[in-house]
Design an enzyme around this catalytic site. Structure first.
Site, PDB file in Angstrom:
ATOM      1  CG  HIS A 122      -1.957  -1.046   1.237  1.00 19.66           C
ATOM      2  ND1 HIS A 122      -2.815  -1.277   0.183  1.00 19.66           N
ATOM      3  CD2 HIS A 122      -2.264  -1.984   2.174  1.00 19.66           C
ATOM      4  CE1 HIS A 122      -3.605  -2.301   0.479  1.00 19.66           C
ATOM      5  NE2 HIS A 122      -3.286  -2.749   1.674  1.00 19.66           N
ATOM      6  CG  ASP A 159      -2.668  -8.543   0.733  1.00 22.46           C
ATOM      7  OD1 ASP A 159      -1.948  -8.813   1.712  1.00 22.46           O
ATOM      8  OD2 ASP A 159      -3.716  -7.854   0.813  1.00 22.46           O
ATOM      9  CG  HIS A 161      -6.359  -5.455   1.721  1.00 20.00           C
ATOM     10  ND1 HIS A 161      -5.793  -6.329   2.616  1.00 20.00           N
ATOM     11  CD2 HIS A 161      -7.510  -5.015   2.273  1.00 20.00           C
ATOM     12  CE1 HIS A 161      -6.563  -6.401   3.694  1.00 20.00           C
ATOM     13  NE2 HIS A 161      -7.618  -5.622   3.510  1.00 20.00           N
ATOM     14  CG  ASP A 246      -4.810 -10.157   3.388  1.00 19.72           C
ATOM     15  OD1 ASP A 246      -4.551 -10.690   2.281  1.00 19.72           O
ATOM     16  OD2 ASP A 246      -4.505  -8.983   3.664  1.00 19.72           O
TER      17      ASP A 246
HETATM   18 ZN   LIG Z   1      -3.948  -7.333   2.708  1.00 19.57          ZN
END
Ligand SMILES: [Zn+2]
Length: 336
Positions: A122, A159, A161, A246
């Site tokens: 991120h 991931d 996200h 995740d």
């Molecule tokens: Zn994540």
């Protein structure tokens, strides 16, 4: 596998109840201690010049000063202490090591996996966000190209996200292909099908935003039908997997349904794609917040390189996934 691991990564303390805690690495190490063929390497921290090759110098001095002053809340979820900057450099250094070893030909049982934290995907060029300070995979990709060891790097980010940082950093460059499979609508909200890169980077960004509830078969199909053909056509020298866990069905912060065995099936696919592309393959840890499922899933990746044949998913690809796949074909992705 060979795991890049540096003690400094434990000193990034995020406080009571923060999901991104040093216990993540401890849980992984505990699980791996029951496995054969696990080697640890403490690679050097990233030099600051490798970090400023993808991050703005102004941001780097600001975050360094923030940590020097004792840290605190950088934003609502991104927490630093004094040791955070050194942990971030250590994590980026492990990712650089993984890319370098993969390029040097370490494969099979010697495949590299960087176990660093804080995670990176991120972190954007001029800001920390989403628990991330230095974009580990981006630093690694940029550095092997700048050092002349690679012409092209492909990154698959599985991931749950969207890795907005890697996405943005390489959006307009043609030598790094960024592909992400993520849960649609989850933090940070970016990563649409029609974001495909621009300028020299047109067509080297692939976003697969799957709807909540997707699992092993949907993830495997995304790789078989899109990531694989795209990466092979791109002809990278090395493939990095931004490996968060995740999307696991028991992870506390997502609604995806990937199983531990499913991460094995994804791993065999990436191994086969790397082989077909004649590219090195390395893994860089991102998220994963159920301590048991994170530890089991990293161990599953290790076991695949130790000879385990994971069970193939037996469910059908869901309609909610085939709709996204049709949109991707409309954008020109997939088998040409
Ligand atoms: Zn994540």
């Amino acid at each position: 596998m060979n795991f890049g691991y540096h003690e400094d990564c434990l000193d990034h303390q995020t406080g009571y109840r923060h999901p991104e805690s040093p216990d993540r690495l401890r849980a992984i190490r505990r699980s791996l201690s029951r496995q054969h063929g696990v080697e640890y390497v403490a690679a050097d921290p990233a030099p600051e010049s490798a970090v400023t090759a993808v991050h703005d110098a102004g941001y780097v001095s600001a975050i360094k000063e923030f940590c020097d002053d004792g840290g605190g809340d950088w934003d609502d979820d991104t927490v630093a202490v004094e040791a955070t900057w050194d942990a971030a450099l250590a994590a980026a250094g492990q990712a650089m090591w993984a890319a370098e070893r993969a390029l040097a030909g370490d494969d099979g049982r010697d495949t590299p996996f960087a176990l660093g934290r804080p995670p990176g995907h991120h972190a954007v060029a001029d800001d920390a966000m989403g628990f991330c300070f230095v974009n580990n995979a981006a630093v690694a990709a940029r550095s092997v190209i700048d050092e002349g060891d690679a012409d092209r790097v492909a990154i698959l980010d599985w991931d749950v996200h969207h890795g907005n940082g890697i996405h943005d950093i390489f959006y307009d460059v043609g030598d790094v292909y960024y592909a992400s499979i993520h849960e649609d609508g989850l933090y940070p909200g970016s990563g649409d099908v029609d974001e495909t890169g621009e300028g020299e980077g047109e067509g080297t960004t692939l976003n697969v935003p799957l709807l909540p509830g997707c699992g092993d078969a949907d993830y495997c199909a995304a790789i078989d039908d899109f990531v694989g053909p795209e990466f092979v056509a791109f002809d990278p020298d090395v493939i990095l997997v931004s490996a968060g866990f995740d999307a696991h069905r028991h992870d506390p912060i997502s609604r995806m349904r990937v199983s531990t065995e499913g991460y094995g099936a994804l791993t065999t696919r990436m191994r086969d794609i790397a082989e077909e592309a004649d590219a090195g393959l390395g893994f860089v840890l991102e998220g994963g917040y159920g301590l048991d499922t994170l530890a089991e899933s990293v161990t599953m990746v290790h076991e695949v390189f130790d000879g385990r044949e994971p069970v193939e998913p037996d469910e059908e690809v869901k309609d909610r996934a085939t709709k996204v796949f049709a949109d991707l074909r409309d954008q020109g992705f997939g088998e040409k």
